[in-house]
Scaffold this motif. Structure first.
Motif, PDB file in Angstrom:
ATOM      1  N   PRO A  15       0.824  -1.206   0.000  1.00 42.99           N
ATOM      2  CA  PRO A  15       0.000   0.000   0.000  1.00 42.99           C
ATOM      3  C   PRO A  15       0.859   1.257   0.000  1.00 42.99           C
ATOM      4  O   PRO A  15       1.921   1.308   0.618  1.00 42.99           O
ATOM      5  CB  PRO A  15      -0.804  -0.116   1.302  1.00 42.99           C
ATOM      6  N   ARG A  16       0.379   2.264  -0.712  1.00 42.52           N
ATOM      7  CA  ARG A  16       1.071   3.547  -0.732  1.00 42.52           C
ATOM      8  C   ARG A  16       0.355   4.495   0.220  1.00 42.52           C
ATOM      9  O   ARG A  16      -0.867   4.428   0.357  1.00 42.52           O
ATOM     10  CB  ARG A  16       1.066   4.120  -2.146  1.00 42.52           C
ATOM     11  N   PRO A  17       1.075   5.377   0.884  1.00 42.02           N
ATOM     12  CA  PRO A  17       0.411   6.326   1.784  1.00 42.02           C
ATOM     13  C   PRO A  17      -0.437   7.323   1.003  1.00 42.02           C
ATOM     14  O   PRO A  17      -0.117   7.668  -0.132  1.00 42.02           O
ATOM     15  CB  PRO A  17       1.578   7.016   2.485  1.00 42.02           C
ATOM     16  N   PRO A  30      -1.961  10.943   0.060  1.00 41.94           N
ATOM     17  CA  PRO A  30      -1.428  12.299   0.100  1.00 41.94           C
ATOM     18  C   PRO A  30      -2.064  13.110   1.238  1.00 41.94           C
ATOM     19  O   PRO A  30      -3.193  12.857   1.653  1.00 41.94           O
ATOM     20  CB  PRO A  30      -1.819  12.886  -1.258  1.00 41.94           C
ATOM     21  N   ASP A  31      -1.319  14.100   1.717  1.00 46.05           N
ATOM     22  CA  ASP A  31      -1.774  14.897   2.855  1.00 46.05           C
ATOM     23  C   ASP A  31      -3.072  15.647   2.570  1.00 46.05           C
ATOM     24  O   ASP A  31      -3.926  15.778   3.437  1.00 46.05           O
ATOM     25  CB  ASP A  31      -0.692  15.895   3.277  1.00 46.05           C
ATOM     26  N   ASP A  32      -3.243  16.156   1.354  1.00 42.84           N
ATOM     27  CA  ASP A  32      -4.451  16.921   1.060  1.00 42.84           C
ATOM     28  C   ASP A  32      -5.699  16.044   1.105  1.00 42.84           C
ATOM     29  O   ASP A  32      -6.754  16.461   1.587  1.00 42.84           O
ATOM     30  CB  ASP A  32      -4.339  17.640  -0.277  1.00 42.84           C
ATOM     31  N   ILE A  33      -5.580  14.806   0.659  1.00 45.31           N
ATOM     32  CA  ILE A  33      -6.719  13.892   0.714  1.00 45.31           C
ATOM     33  C   ILE A  33      -7.040  13.542   2.164  1.00 45.31           C
ATOM     34  O   ILE A  33      -8.204  13.465   2.554  1.00 45.31           O
ATOM     35  CB  ILE A  33      -6.443  12.627  -0.118  1.00 45.31           C
TER      36      ILE A  33
END
Length: 85
Positions: free
Chosen positions: A23-25, A27-30
């Motif tokens: 899994p990829r982290p 993004p902060d905005d999401i």
């Protein structure tokens, strides 16, 4: 009926390619948007619990003005209070 492509096709894998499902982290905005939506939803639910419980007691008072049972705190009221908190 001809079919038209909307976008580029999916990449094909070759024999020997390794596919990993790590899994990829996000993004902060999401994450910020999801957190804000969850906060707004929680606030709406708390207000609805409060209004439903309060209006239920007021309706009980209006239907039976001589009865003081509308002042009692019952199990549903405790659930509503704990949900609001």
């Amino acid at each position: 009926m001809p079919t038209e492509l909307i976008g580029p096709g999916l990449p094909t894998s070759r024999v020997g390619d390794i596919v990993t499902n790590t899994p990829r982290p996000l993004p902060d905005d999401i994450l910020r948007q999801a957190s804000r939506r969850l906060g707004v939803f929680s606030l709406i639910v708390a207000v609805l619990w409060f209004l439903g419980t309060t209006l239920g007691h007021i309706a009980g008072r209006m239907m039976m003005p001589s009865d003081a049972n509308w002042l009692r705190i019952e199990a549903m009221d405790v659930i509503a209070i704990s949900s609001i908190v």
